[in-house]
Design an enzyme around this catalytic site. Structure first.
Site, PDB file in Angstrom:
ATOM      1  N   ASP A 292      -1.208   2.305   1.079  1.00 48.84           N
ATOM      2  CA  ASP A 292      -1.455   2.318   2.596  1.00 48.84           C
ATOM      3  C   ASP A 292      -2.639   3.741   2.415  1.00 48.84           C
ATOM      4  OD1 ASP A 292      -2.157   2.266   5.123  1.00 48.84           O
ATOM      5  OD2 ASP A 292      -0.120   2.239   5.611  1.00 48.84           O
TER       6      ASP A 292
HETATM    7  C1  BGC Z   1      -2.143   2.109   8.541  1.00 51.80           C
HETATM    8  C2  BGC Z   1      -2.398   0.809   7.978  1.00 51.80           C
HETATM    9  C3  BGC Z   1      -3.882   0.572   8.141  1.00 51.80           C
HETATM   10  C4  BGC Z   1      -4.720   1.485   7.311  1.00 51.80           C
HETATM   11  C5  BGC Z   1      -6.088   1.397   7.464  1.00 51.80           C
HETATM   12  C6  BGC Z   1      -3.074   3.136   7.985  1.00 51.80           C
HETATM   13  O1  BGC Z   1      -2.781   4.420   8.553  1.00 51.80           O
HETATM   14  O2  BGC Z   1      -0.764   2.261   8.304  1.00 51.80           O
HETATM   15  O3  BGC Z   1      -1.789  -0.317   8.636  1.00 51.80           O
HETATM   16  O4  BGC Z   1      -4.245  -0.691   7.683  1.00 51.80           O
HETATM   17  O5  BGC Z   1      -4.314   2.690   7.887  1.00 51.80           O
HETATM   18  O6  BGC Z   1      -6.727   1.576   8.407  1.00 51.80           O
END
Ligand code: BGC
Length: 761
Positions: A292
Site C-alpha cells: 500500500d
Molecule cells: C490506501 C489505498 C489506496 C492507496 C493509493 C492508500 O492510502 O490505503 O487503498 O489504493 O492509498 O491511493
C-alpha cells in the site's frame, strides 16, 4: 481532505506547474519504438511465460528493479521521464491526464527494452460520473449491478489511459467507526465475496487490471481507528476476512494490495506467512503483490526496521513484489542483491510476476496509436443510466410508520428541509482524478419539484449555510416551512469530511446542527421523513424516535437525487437491504448479526450477557429493509432431511407479495450449526436472491446448500465439515425468518421431503 484525494490534487497542480514544458514539446510526437517482446498469443499462458522468460534474460539488474519501482507522480517530472526512458520505473500512480499518460508511455517505449507501464489510480466508484459508493452497491444485494457500476468506472478510467485500478476493496468490517467501510461490502463474508467477484469482473470488462485490497484483516482495526493493529485468530481470518479475496482471485484479479495493518503484531507488509505462504503458495496467486501507499517505509514506524533499506529487504523477502511510493526498492534492492542479502532468482521471481500481468493485459501488444487516440469519449448516457439503476436499488427504507412514504397526492404541501437537498456540490468523486468538469446534476429539490402533482406545493428551506449542516442559515424559516406543510422531508448528510480513509469517528450521530434541527422539526408535530446520506452505519436511535420514515440514501452520486425523488414519490419502490448492522449506540460496536452464542444468553437478569444501559439488539439489523408492500414466507420445504458431508440439500420457499403494490424483496438464507467442535455463529448468510412480485403474486425459490460450503476452519487452519444438526432460516432480514432443521451425517441419509413447522411473518 483524505490523502488519496490530496495526492490527486497535488499531482494535478504539480503537473500544471512542472510538466508544461514537456507538454509544449509533446512526448507523443517522439517516435516510440515498436514493442520488442509481444507474446505470440497474449491469451496463451505458455506463450506469455516464454515471452517473460526471454525478456528477463535480456534485463539488467537495474531494469529488473525498475519494474518493481512504483512512484507516485511527484515533482519534478522531467527526471522521472528520464528514469522511465532508462527503464527504471515500472508503473506510475495517480496519473489521470491522458497527455501525461501518453508522454510516459512513449518514454517507456523508448527505453532499451520498451517495457510498457502500468498507470494506476483509485478508480473505485467515480471518475466523471459519481456512482453511489461500494457499500451502497452491496445494499442493492444485486452483484450484477455492482458489475455494471465497476464496468462503467473502469471504462471511464481506461478512456483516459489508466490501465490498473486499486479496487475492489473487499475488507469485511463490523466497525462503522472505521471510515473505510464505505469502500467495501459490509460485515458479511458471503455477501462481500459475491460483490468482490462482481466488481473484479466489472472493472476488468471495463479495461482495467484490478488490485484486490487490502490483504488482509484491515477491516478489524482496534478501536475502529484507521491504520491500527488487528488481532485476528486463524479461524476468523480464514472464515471471515479471507473469503472475499479468494472470490476476487477466482474472478481473475491480476494483482493484490497488501494492507497497512499489523496482524497479531506482525505488519502485513513484512508478513511472509500471509503474503508468500498463504496468498502465493496456498492460494496459488501468480500475479503480483503491491504494497500500500508508502507502507514499506512505514515498517520503520511500526518499529520493525531501522531504516528504509532494511524495511525494503524485509518487505521483499515477505513477498511484496511492488513498492508503492516509498522508493525503498529503488534505493535498496540492487544493493541487497550485490551484497548477497537477496538472490537474483528472487528478484527474477518478482519481476516475472509483474511482466506476466503486463502481458496478460496485452500491454505489449498495444500500438502507440492507442495512446494517440486518447482520450476516448465514453458515452455518458449509458454511464448515467447505470448510476441511476444502482442508486435506485441501493436505498434502504429502514422505517416507515403509518405509511409516511411514498409521498402521495394526499399530502398537498411538502416541506423539504436541508441545504443538501438543493446542491450537488458535496457530491465529490472522493478518489476520482482531478481535472474533470463537474457533470450536470439534478438536486433533490429540482427532482421533487418535477414530480409534484397538480395542486401540490413544495416548501423548501435550506436551514443551513452549508450542505453538511454545520452552521445555520435560517432555522426559523425551516420551522415555518414545516408548519406550513403536511409532511416534512429532511435531507441530512454525514459530515462531508468524515468519509473514507483516515476518518474514524467515535460519535456516529447526525453531525453539525442536524440533530438540533431535527429536534425542532419534531416539535412541530408534523410527520417527518428523514433522508440520510451516509457512507457508514450511523447511530440513529434518537432520529428513529422522531421520524416516521427513514430512508438510508448512502451518498447517492450524480444520478442519485433523481433516483431519490423517484423513490420518495413512489415511482420506484425501495428495495435495498442493509449490508451492515446499524447500532443503537457506539458502545455496542463492534456489532454484527453473525455473532457467537454465549454461555449466558440475555434473560434480563444481571449475570447474563448484556448492557445495563442499552439493549443487545441493533437498531436496524443486517439484511433489513422495507418496501412499499409486504411479503410473507411459507414454511420451508427441504428436498431431504439430511445429507452426507459431501452431499447437498435443496431448500425451497414460497414468497408472497401480501401488499397492494409491486415490490422487490431480497430473500435471504441463513444457517446455524447447532452443535460443533467450536462455537459457531448464531446465523450465517448462505444464499440470497432479489425478486420482484406484483400484488398477490407468489414465487417459489430454491437454494442449493452443499454440505462442503457449511464448514469452517480450525485453529490449525484446516477446513472441516462436521456431521451435526443444523438450522436453516429464510426471510427478508437476518432477524425475521421461517426455519427448519436438517442434519449433516457422516454417511448419506435420504428421506422424503420434510416440512418445517415455521410460519410466515
Ligand atoms: C490506501 C489505498 C489506496 C492507496 C493509493 C492508500 O492510502 O490505503 O487503498 O489504493 O492509498 O491511493
Amino acid at each position: 481532505m483524505n490523502p488519496g484525494r490530496m495526492r490527486s490534487l497535488l499531482a494535478f497542480t504539480l503537473f500544471l506547474l512542472a510538466f508544461t514544458p514537456a507538454l509544449a514539446n509533446p512526448v507523443g510526437s517522439d517516435k516510440p519504438r515498436p514493442p520488442v517482446a509481444a507474446a505470440r498469443d497474449p491469451n496463451n499462458e505458455r506463450d506469455i511465460e516464454r515471452a517473460v522468460a526471454a525478456l528477463l534474460k535480456r534485463m539488467t539488474l537495474e531494469e529488473k528493479v525498475g519494474q518493481l519501482h512504483f512512484p507516485s507522480l511527484a515533482f519534478p517530472h522531467q527526471p522521472q521521464l528520464e528514469a522511465v526512458r532508462r527503464g527504471e520505473i515500472g508503473a506510475m500512480l495517480n496519473v489521470v491526464d491522458p497527455r501525461f499518460i501518453r508522454a510516459f508511455s512513449n518514454a517507456a517505449r523508448q527505453s532499451r527494452l520498451g517495457i510498457p507501464m502500468l498507470f494506476a489510480i483509485d478508480a473505485i466508484y467515480a471518475l466523471k460520473i459519481t456512482f453511489p459508493p461500494p457499500l451502497a452497491w452491496a445494499a442493492t444485494w444485486r452483484p450484477e449491478l455492482a458489475e455494471r457500476a465497476a464496468f462503467e468506472v473502469g471504462r471511464e478510467a481506461r478512456a483516459v489511459g489508466v490501465n490498473w485500478t486499486f479496487a475492489p476493496m473487499v475488507d469485511v468490517s463490523r466497525d462503522p467507526r472505521w471510515g473505510r467501510v464505505i469502500e467495501g461490502a459490509g460485515e458479511d463474508a458471503f455477501l462481500a465475496s459475491a460483490f468482490a467477484a462482481a466488481r473484479v469482473n466489472g472493472y476488468r470488462r471495463g479495461g482495467l487490471a484490478t488490485s484486490v485490497k487490502h490483504f488482509v484483516g484491515y477491516g478489524a482495526p482496534e478501536g475502529g481507528r484507521d491504520y491500527t493493529g488487528t488481532e485476528i485468530s486463524t479461524p476468523e481470518l480464514l472464515d471471515r476476512y479471507l473469503p472475499p479475496f479468494v472470490a476476487a482471485l477466482q474472478a481473475g484479479s491480476e494483482t493484490v494490495m497488501a494492507s497497512f495493518n499489523t496482524i497479531n503484531g506482525v505488519p502485513v507488509t513484512m508478513n511472509r506467512k500471509l503474503i508468500t505462504d498463504l496468498l502465493k503458495k496456498q492460494l496459488g496467486f501468480d500475479g503480483f503483490v503491491t504494497s500500500d501507499f508508502v507502507a514499506i517505509g512505514e515498517l520503520v514506524n511500526h518499529g520493525v526496521a531501522r531504516d528504509l533499506e532494511e524495511a525494503s529487504v524485509l518487505a521483499f523477502r515477505a513477498g511484496i513484489d511492488f513498492d508503492m511510493a516509498s522508493g525503498g526498492y529503488d534505493l535498496a534492492l540492487a544493493k541487497a542483491v550485490r551484497d548477497g542479502r537477496i538472490k537474483t532468482s528472487e528478484i527474477d521471481e518478482a519481476v516475472r510476476r509483474v511482466l506476466r500481468v503486463k502481458y496478460r493485459l496485452g500491454l505489449f501488444d498495444a500500438t502507440p496509436a492507442d495512446f494517440a487516440a486518447l482520450p476516448r469519449p465514453v458515452d455518458e448516457t449509458s454511464v448515467r443510466r447505470s448510476a441511476r439503476d444502482v442508486a435506485r436499488e441501493s436505498f434502504v427504507l429502514v422505517k416507515n410508520d403509518k405509511s409516511a412514504l411514498p409521498l402521495t397526492a394526499a399530502t398537498p404541501a411538502i416541506a423539504l428541509i436541508g441545504a443538501a437537498a438543493d446542491t450537488a456540490a458535496h457530491d465529490h468523486s472522493w478518489w476520482g482524478p482531478a481535472g474533470h468538469a463537474k457533470p450536470v446534476t439534478e438536486t433533490l429539490r429540482q427532482a421533487i419539484e418535477k414530480r409534484l402533482r397538480p395542486g401540490q406545493t413544495l416548501n423548501y428551506a435550506p436551514a443551513f449555510a452549508d450542505a453538511c449542516g454545520r452552521k445555520y442559515l435560517d432555522k426559523g424559516a425551516a420551522i415555518a416551512a414545516a408548519i406550513r406543510s403536511d409532511i416534512v422531508v429532511f435531507n441530512v448528510i454525514e459530515d462531508c469530511d468524515v468519509q473514507g480513509e483516515g476518518v474514524s469517528r467515535t460519535k456516529l450521530e447526525l453531525s453539525g446542527r442536524q440533530q438540533d434541527m431535527l429536534d425542532a422539526l419534531a416539535a412541530t408535530g408534523r410527520p417527518i421523513v428523514l433522508v440520510v446520506e451516509t457512507g457508514r452505519p450511523l447511530v440513529l436511535a434518537k432520529p428513529d424516535r422522531q421520524a416516521d420514515a427513514i430512508l438510508i440514501a448512502w451518498h447517492p452520486g450524480t444520478e442519485g437525487r433523481t433516483a431519490l425523488a423517484e423513490v420518495l414519490t413512489g415511482e420506484v419502490a425501495p428495495s435495498g437491504k442493509l449490508p451492515m448492522t446499524f447500532p443503537r449506540s457506539e458502545g455496542q460496536i463492534p456489532i454484527a448479526y453473525n455473532t457467537l452464542p454465549t454461555g449466558r444468553p440475555w434473560t434480563g437478569s444481571r449475570y447474563t450477557t448484556g448492557y445495563i444501559d442499552e439493549a443487545n439488539t441493533p437498531l436496524y439489523p443486517f439484511g433489513h429493509g422495507l418496501s412499499y408492500t409486504t411479503f410473507a414466507y411459507d414454511p420451508i420445504i427441504l428436498s431431504q432431511p439430511a445429507m452426507s458431508t459431501t452431499g447437498s440439500i435443496d431448500v425451497e420457499v414460497m414468497v408472497r407479495n401480501t401488499g397492494s403494490r409491486t415490490g422487490s424483496e431480497v430473500v435471504q438464507l441463513y444457517t446455524r450449526q447447532l452443535v460443533a467442535s467450536r462455537s459457531r455463529p448464531i446465523k450465517e448468510l448462505r444464499g440470497f436472491e432479489k425478486i420482484t412480485l406484483k400484488p398477490g403474486e407468489k414465487r417459489s425459490l430454491r437454494f442449493r446448500l452443499a454440505a462442503q460450503s457449511l464448514g469452517f476452519h480450525d485453529d490449525a487452519g484446516r477446513y472441516v465439515v462436521e456431521a451435526a444438526p443444523f438450522k436453516v432460516f429464510v426471510g427478508g432480514s437476518s432477524d425475521t425468518a421461517v426455519t427448519t432443521d436438517f442434519l449433516i451425517t457422516p454417511a448419506s441419509a435420504r428421506g422424503a421431503p420434510v416440512r418445517s413447522s415455521g410460519s410466515g411473518p
